[in-house]
Design a protein around this motif. Structure first.
Motif, PDB file in Angstrom:
ATOM      1  N   LEU A  52       0.831  -1.204   0.000  1.00  0.00           N
ATOM      2  CA  LEU A  52       0.000   0.000   0.000  1.00  0.00           C
ATOM      3  C   LEU A  52       0.868   1.258   0.000  1.00  0.00           C
ATOM      4  N   VAL A  53       1.900   1.266   0.840  1.00  0.00           N
ATOM      5  CA  VAL A  53       2.840   2.396   0.840  1.00  0.00           C
ATOM      6  C   VAL A  53       3.470   2.533  -0.543  1.00  0.00           C
ATOM      7  N   HIS A  54       3.934   1.409  -1.092  1.00  0.00           N
ATOM      8  CA  HIS A  54       4.563   1.408  -2.414  1.00  0.00           C
ATOM      9  C   HIS A  54       3.595   1.988  -3.451  1.00  0.00           C
ATOM     10  N   PHE A  55       2.370   1.478  -3.455  1.00  0.00           N
ATOM     11  CA  PHE A  55       1.369   1.901  -4.426  1.00  0.00           C
ATOM     12  C   PHE A  55       1.037   3.387  -4.292  1.00  0.00           C
ATOM     13  N   LEU A  56       0.794   3.842  -3.064  1.00  0.00           N
ATOM     14  CA  LEU A  56       0.430   5.252  -2.856  1.00  0.00           C
ATOM     15  C   LEU A  56       1.564   6.199  -3.241  1.00  0.00           C
ATOM     16  N   VAL A  57       2.796   5.804  -2.914  1.00  0.00           N
ATOM     17  CA  VAL A  57       3.944   6.634  -3.302  1.00  0.00           C
ATOM     18  C   VAL A  57       4.097   6.639  -4.819  1.00  0.00           C
ATOM     19  N   LEU A  58       3.962   5.464  -5.450  1.00  0.00           N
ATOM     20  CA  LEU A  58       4.057   5.366  -6.908  1.00  0.00           C
ATOM     21  C   LEU A  58       3.030   6.264  -7.584  1.00  0.00           C
ATOM     22  N   VAL A  59       1.774   6.133  -7.203  1.00  0.00           N
ATOM     23  CA  VAL A  59       0.705   6.926  -7.811  1.00  0.00           C
ATOM     24  C   VAL A  59       0.909   8.419  -7.538  1.00  0.00           C
ATOM     25  N   SER A  60       1.323   8.755  -6.327  1.00  0.00           N
ATOM     26  CA  SER A  60       1.551  10.173  -5.989  1.00  0.00           C
ATOM     27  C   SER A  60       2.670  10.772  -6.829  1.00  0.00           C
ATOM     28  N   ILE A  61       3.767  10.049  -6.953  1.00  0.00           N
ATOM     29  CA  ILE A  61       4.890  10.566  -7.735  1.00  0.00           C
ATOM     30  C   ILE A  61       4.492  10.743  -9.197  1.00  0.00           C
ATOM     31  N   VAL A  62       3.817   9.733  -9.758  1.00  0.00           N
ATOM     32  CA  VAL A  62       3.406   9.823 -11.163  1.00  0.00           C
ATOM     33  C   VAL A  62       2.386  10.940 -11.365  1.00  0.00           C
ATOM     34  N   SER A  63       1.467  11.093 -10.409  1.00  0.00           N
ATOM     35  CA  SER A  63       0.403  12.093 -10.534  1.00  0.00           C
ATOM     36  C   SER A  63       0.881  13.528 -10.340  1.00  0.00           C
ATOM     37  N   PHE A  64       1.857  13.717  -9.452  1.00  0.00           N
ATOM     38  CA  PHE A  64       2.226  15.081  -9.081  1.00  0.00           C
ATOM     39  C   PHE A  64       3.600  15.535  -9.555  1.00  0.00           C
ATOM     40  N   THR A  65       4.303  14.682 -10.264  1.00  0.00           N
ATOM     41  CA  THR A  65       5.617  15.067 -10.789  1.00  0.00           C
ATOM     42  C   THR A  65       5.711  14.649 -12.251  1.00  0.00           C
ATOM     43  N   ALA A  66       6.813  14.990 -12.873  1.00  0.00           N
ATOM     44  CA  ALA A  66       7.053  14.593 -14.263  1.00  0.00           C
ATOM     45  C   ALA A  66       7.870  13.302 -14.334  1.00  0.00           C
ATOM     46  N   ILE A  67       8.039  12.634 -13.200  1.00  0.00           N
ATOM     47  CA  ILE A  67       8.825  11.402 -13.154  1.00  0.00           C
ATOM     48  C   ILE A  67       8.012  10.267 -13.783  1.00  0.00           C
ATOM     49  N   THR A  68       8.678   9.452 -14.594  1.00  0.00           N
ATOM     50  CA  THR A  68       8.001   8.337 -15.266  1.00  0.00           C
ATOM     51  C   THR A  68       7.656   7.238 -14.257  1.00  0.00           C
TER      52      THR A  68
END
Length: 162
Positions: free
Chosen positions: A33-49
């Motif tokens: 869950l931590v992994h998923f939320l961080v992944l989605v947050s980074i993709v949603s709020f940054t330009a990181i692939t």
């Protein structure tokens, strides 16, 4: 002062494989869950692939995973610590994280997790190439499910083996 060496905790027997599997799923789900939320947050709020976001998310989830498995899934007998007589009764029933005593387990779990992540990342990138980055969430869910059994086996049989 008298010193007392505590070599093993005798208050709890090792957890059965089914208890370990249950805790592994609970801790693993929390780390996932931590992994998923961080992944989605980074993709949603940054330009990181998604590929690089997955690496960053893994590193944060690893912390949750290690401590959860250390204290819950693969409870280890206490290592040999020395305590003063007065402190013995207060501390003998608690498993203490100590860098000196826990570092080998941490290294082995990181190696196990890194192997799992390498397999996870390879399948994740393969899925992204086949289906497109738009489907990164279902790809991540399927890949994570596949890798779970492998990491449980590595944790039980090697990293946290007492």
């Amino acid at each position: 002062m008298n010193k007392v060496a505590i070599t093993k905790s005798t208050t709890k027997s090792p957890a059965s494989t089914s208890q370990q599997a249950l805790w592994f799923l609970i801790v693993g789900a929390s780390a996932a869950l931590v992994h998923f939320l961080v992944l989605v947050s980074i993709v949603s709020f940054t330009a990181i692939t998604p590929t690089w976001a997955n690496v960053m998310a893994f590193l944060l989830a690893f912390i949750v995973s290690f401590f959860g498995h250390f204290y819950l899934t693969f409870r280890q007998p206490m290592q040999a610590y020395e305590y003063d007589d007065q402190k013995q009764n207060a501390k003998q029933n608690f498993r203490v994280f100590s860098w000196r005593h826990s570092l080998p387990t941490l290294i082995k779990w990181f190696a196990s997790s890194a192997v799992g992540f390498a397999a996870n990342q390879s399948l994740f990138v393969l899925g992204l190439n086949w289906f497109g980055e738009h489907y990164y969430i279902p790809i991540w869910i399927v890949v994570t499910g596949i890798i779970t059994v492998m990491t449980f086996s590595l944790g039980k049989l090697w990293a946290f083996k007492s």
